[in-house]
Structure formats: C-alpha cells, structure tokens
Design a protein around this motif. Sequence first.
Motif, PDB file in Angstrom:
ATOM      1  N   ASN A 171       0.854  -1.131  -0.129  1.00  0.00           N
ATOM      2  CA  ASN A 171      -0.101  -0.030   0.015  1.00  0.00           C
ATOM      3  C   ASN A 171       0.734   1.281  -0.043  1.00  0.00           C
ATOM      4  O   ASN A 171       0.738   2.064  -0.705  1.00  0.00           O
ATOM      5  N   ASN A 172       2.064   1.135   0.703  1.00  0.00           N
ATOM      6  CA  ASN A 172       2.813   2.261   0.819  1.00  0.00           C
ATOM      7  C   ASN A 172       3.343   2.583  -0.818  1.00  0.00           C
ATOM      8  O   ASN A 172       3.451   3.788  -1.236  1.00  0.00           O
ATOM      9  N   LEU A 173       3.585   1.488  -1.270  1.00  0.00           N
ATOM     10  CA  LEU A 173       4.393   1.585  -2.519  1.00  0.00           C
ATOM     11  C   LEU A 173       3.390   2.333  -3.661  1.00  0.00           C
ATOM     12  O   LEU A 173       3.534   3.006  -4.648  1.00  0.00           O
ATOM     13  N   ARG A 174       2.025   1.844  -3.667  1.00  0.00           N
ATOM     14  CA  ARG A 174       1.069   2.010  -4.694  1.00  0.00           C
ATOM     15  C   ARG A 174       0.796   3.767  -4.332  1.00  0.00           C
ATOM     16  O   ARG A 174       0.430   4.271  -5.142  1.00  0.00           O
ATOM     17  N   THR A 220       8.699  -7.175  -3.459  1.00  0.00           N
ATOM     18  CA  THR A 220       7.299  -6.254  -4.056  1.00  0.00           C
ATOM     19  C   THR A 220       7.809  -5.117  -4.588  1.00  0.00           C
ATOM     20  O   THR A 220       7.256  -4.630  -5.230  1.00  0.00           O
ATOM     21  N   LEU A 221       8.735  -4.527  -3.696  1.00  0.00           N
ATOM     22  CA  LEU A 221       9.441  -3.170  -4.266  1.00  0.00           C
ATOM     23  C   LEU A 221       9.789  -3.208  -5.630  1.00  0.00           C
ATOM     24  O   LEU A 221       9.289  -2.537  -6.484  1.00  0.00           O
ATOM     25  N   ILE A 222      10.536  -4.088  -6.132  1.00  0.00           N
ATOM     26  CA  ILE A 222      11.111  -4.319  -7.451  1.00  0.00           C
ATOM     27  C   ILE A 222       9.835  -4.552  -8.295  1.00  0.00           C
ATOM     28  O   ILE A 222       9.801  -3.775  -9.501  1.00  0.00           O
ATOM     29  N   ASP A 223       8.942  -5.434  -8.108  1.00  0.00           N
ATOM     30  CA  ASP A 223       7.655  -5.596  -8.777  1.00  0.00           C
ATOM     31  C   ASP A 223       6.779  -4.325  -9.168  1.00  0.00           C
ATOM     32  O   ASP A 223       6.540  -4.037 -10.177  1.00  0.00           O
ATOM     33  N   SER A 236      19.277   0.049  -4.024  1.00  0.00           N
ATOM     34  CA  SER A 236      18.149   0.723  -3.388  1.00  0.00           C
ATOM     35  C   SER A 236      17.283   2.132  -4.183  1.00  0.00           C
ATOM     36  O   SER A 236      16.466   2.830  -3.644  1.00  0.00           O
ATOM     37  N   ASN A 237      17.751   2.164  -5.555  1.00  0.00           N
ATOM     38  CA  ASN A 237      17.301   3.322  -6.171  1.00  0.00           C
ATOM     39  C   ASN A 237      16.297   2.993  -7.409  1.00  0.00           C
ATOM     40  O   ASN A 237      17.072   1.831  -8.163  1.00  0.00           O
TER      41      ASN A 237
END
Length: 376
Positions: A171-174, A220-223, A236-237
């Motif tokens: 949810n954070n990433l979205r 999840t971050l990468i996807d 990390s970027n």
Amino acid sequence: MAGLYIHIPFCASRCVYCDFFSSTDFSFKRGYIDAVCRELELRIHELRDEPVFTVYLGGGTPSSLSPSERGRLFRTLSTVVDWSVCKEVTLEVNPDDVTPLFISQLKDTPVNRLSMGIQSFDDSDLVFLRRRHTAHAAMEAVDNCLCAGYENISIDLIYGLPGQTVERWTNNLRQAVTLNVPHISAYNLIYEEGTALWRMREKGLVKECEEEESLQMFETLIDVLGFSGYEHYEISNFARSGRYALHNTSYWKGVPYLGLGAAAHSYDGKSRRINPSSLSEYMEALQTGHVAYMEEKETVDSLYNEYILTSLRTCWGLDLKKLEDDFGAERMRYCLEQALAHIRAGRLVVTDNIMRITRKGLFTSDDVMSDLFWVD
C-alpha cells in the motif's frame, strides 16, 4: 568533473533509526554556516580547477536553514560553482518544512532537485519512527513542490519495520506511485548501534522483521515499481528513464568529491578525508584557520574492493576490462574465479565483458560482492 557535498546536521528531533551525525541545538546554525563557508575557502584547491557537476545539501535537515542562512551559503558557493555547468543541485527536505512559503523562497537559490524523506505513507509507521509529519502532510508537500514547478523530486521510503506486513508495504508503494515523482529510494530498516531503535531492540521493546518477510518486501518493491515504469538502476534506487540521481551515481562511479561540514567525507581518487563528528571541534578548528580532518590513504586492495562493491550495486555493472586496466590481470582472474560459483548459480552474469548481479543475486548481494573481495 567533481561533486560537492555539504552536511547540514541540524534536526528539530531525532528519528529512532538515524545514525547520521546531527544536533538538535539550533543555536549553532548561523555560526556553523559561517564555518562551512570558511572551510570551502580553505579547501577550494582540492577541486583542482575541475568544474563542479553536482551539489548535494544533506543532513540532518537542510530544509531547516533560514532564507538568510541559505543565502549566505549559496553566495559563497557561487564563488566556486558555475551554475550554468552544474547539472544537479539537490536539497534534502522534511515534508513538514515544505510549505508554499518555503518553496517560494527556494526560488531564489540554484536548487533544482528535492530529496524528501517521507519514509512511509502509514501514520502508525511515522509515529513509531518519530517523524514529525503525517502521510497527508507528505502528499501535500509533494503537491506544493509540483505546483511551484519543482518536479525533479526524489522520495525516500523505509521497509522492514517491526510489525510491518507485505500488504502494508505494498500500500505504501502504491501511494508512492500515485505521486508520479521521477525518483524513489527505498531502504531496508537497519538497527544501527547507538540509535534509539537499537536500544529498543536490546530492551526487547521491538522485534526485527523476519528476514524472509523483508525479502518479500524487497521483491514487492522491485515488482511494483518496475510495473509502474521505474528502472531499478541501483540496489536501493529506482528512477524514471534518464532521471537517475547524478550526485549519488558519481559516488558509485568513483568520481572525486569534496565534503564540507561536520562529519563530511571527501574523496580525491587516492585518499579519503573525514571531518570531525563534533560541532565544537569542527567550528573551533576553522576559527583558527584550518580543518581538523583525518586522512586515510587508499591501497590498491581497498580500491579494488570498493570498485567491486560500487559497480555491482548498479545496473551498469562491473567492467572487467577496466578492472584489469586499473588493478592488473591477477586481480581480474581472481575476480572471475571467485565469481564462477555465483555465475553457475545464476546470481551473476557476464555479457560483453560486463559482470552484473541478476535479480536472483540481488537477494544475497552482500554475500555475492564480499566473495569477490580481495583478502590477503
């Protein structure tokens, strides 16, 4: 080309995880800016007449500087920096500082990029981390920047918090993606010794996120960011096409830089200079006309290991020809021998003489890179 880093150590309060040198005593600010300006005057020769390509004001909280303090600093920088040549001038900001008035005052400076420490869009996370802003305030701050014409924005996020779930992180990433900023940095929470967070863990007040769950959050971050059009150009970027952080990229590519301020580091390709992590020691030394830095000479071994570490962190990878040219055939052969097991396991790949970490290798990247280090 060279980079210029200025450390602004002042913070209204300390976050639980932060181990950067900082101070909550704002009474030193004006004198500190004078000291930084004096340091630049004393160390200008270290730039060796190279044009300054990037300037980065980090902290601490650089957005805590008053307009007069910023003006004093940038007037001094203008004696050294040709702003028509300088490609990127970054200011780290806290969301609660980024008001319409702050942005309008910033227009009088050369700043053309903002790095905003949001960390989370979940208010319970922000309370735990002792951040002063809310999720709504963070989104409003980004909107204030965009409305004022500052679209070159990077936001920082943290994952792997105690009690955080993959769903909450998603949810954070979205939410981050909806802001449509060109750059996002995301870091796994680290329990640095001496921080409030470290003491909380030692007392049993918090429990670290399980490693398996942290790895799921990284996946999840990468996807999520990859699906949303962000290039994963460093561990990390993430950035929209061509919107990489130029200053930080110069660190990973070994570009020399001069660091000003307490606890700041400098690198000239052969040695590192480290300023004292003490306001009084730093400022008192400059009052007597010198800088009290410590100097560490780089060895061939340390430079080789650093090249392994910095190049494999990035999408550009490790240039084996450059490695051989800079460090010799013996070290190049050693690197390939050490890499062989990881290549066979699919954690590293070599294409056109460039070695890169694969997605599989990213999840154990520290182990992969350390296996390639030169150890006597």
